[in-house]
Design a protein around this motif. Structure first.
Motif: not given
Length: 136
Positions: A88-94, A129-130
Motif C-alpha cells: 500500500y502506498e499511503n501517499s497515493a492511497k493506492r 493502511s499501515k
C-alpha cells in the motif's frame, strides 16, 4: 460474486485467476468430490442454481457454473495470472499490486482496493493502511 455485485454498482473490477479457466480450482480436484452442504446454502447473487440441480452439487457442475456465472455477469477475469503480492502506498492511497501474466511477464496494477477471496473458512483479515500485504 463480489465482482458481480460491484459491477452492478458500476465499480470497475478485475478478478485474477491463476488457473487456465474460471472454475479449474474445482475441476482439478478429486473425481467424486461434491459440495458438503446443501444447494440452498450455495446460491449465487443474481443467479440461483436451477431447481432441477442435485442437493449436493458435484465439483465439475460447480466449476462449469462458475465459468458460466463470470461470463453471464460480465466479470472481468484474467486467467493464467498470478497475484504475487501488493504494497500500500499511503501517499497515493493506492496499492502497488504485482501480477505474473501467462507469458511470465510482471505487470504492476495500481488499484484503490485489493480483495483476496481465498475461501470461506477462517476469520477475515482486513489490513489497515499501515499494513503491507505480501504473498509468496
Amino acid at each position: 460474486m463480489l465482482a458481480a455485485r460491484l459491477g452492478q454498482l458500476n465499480v470497475s473490477t478485475l478478478v485474477v485467476e491463476e488457473t487456465e479457466r474460471v472454475g479449474d480450482v474445482w475441476r482439478n480436484r478429486y473425481r467424486s468430490l461434491k459440495l458438503h452442504n446443501e444447494i440452498c446454502m450455495n446460491h449465487f447473487a443474481y443467479m440461483p442454481f436451477p431447481d432441477t440441480w442435485p442437493v449436493y452439487i458435484p465439483k465439475d457442475k460447480l466449476a462449469d457454473w462458475l465459468e458460466f456465472y463470470a461470463e453471464s455477469m460480465e466479470v472481468n477475469v484474467w486467467t493464467q495470472t498470478a497475484f504475487l503480492g501488493a504494497q500500500y502506498e499511503n501517499s497515493a492511497k493506492r496499492w502497488n499490486a504485482r501480477l505474473r501474466m501467462a507469458d511470465g511477464s510482471i505487470k504492476i496494477m495500481r488499484p484503490s482496493h485489493v480483495v483476496l477471496a481465498i475461501g470461506v473458512s477462517g476469520l477475515p483479515n482486513v489490513p489497515t493502511s499501515k499494513d503491507k500485504m505480501h504473498s509468496g
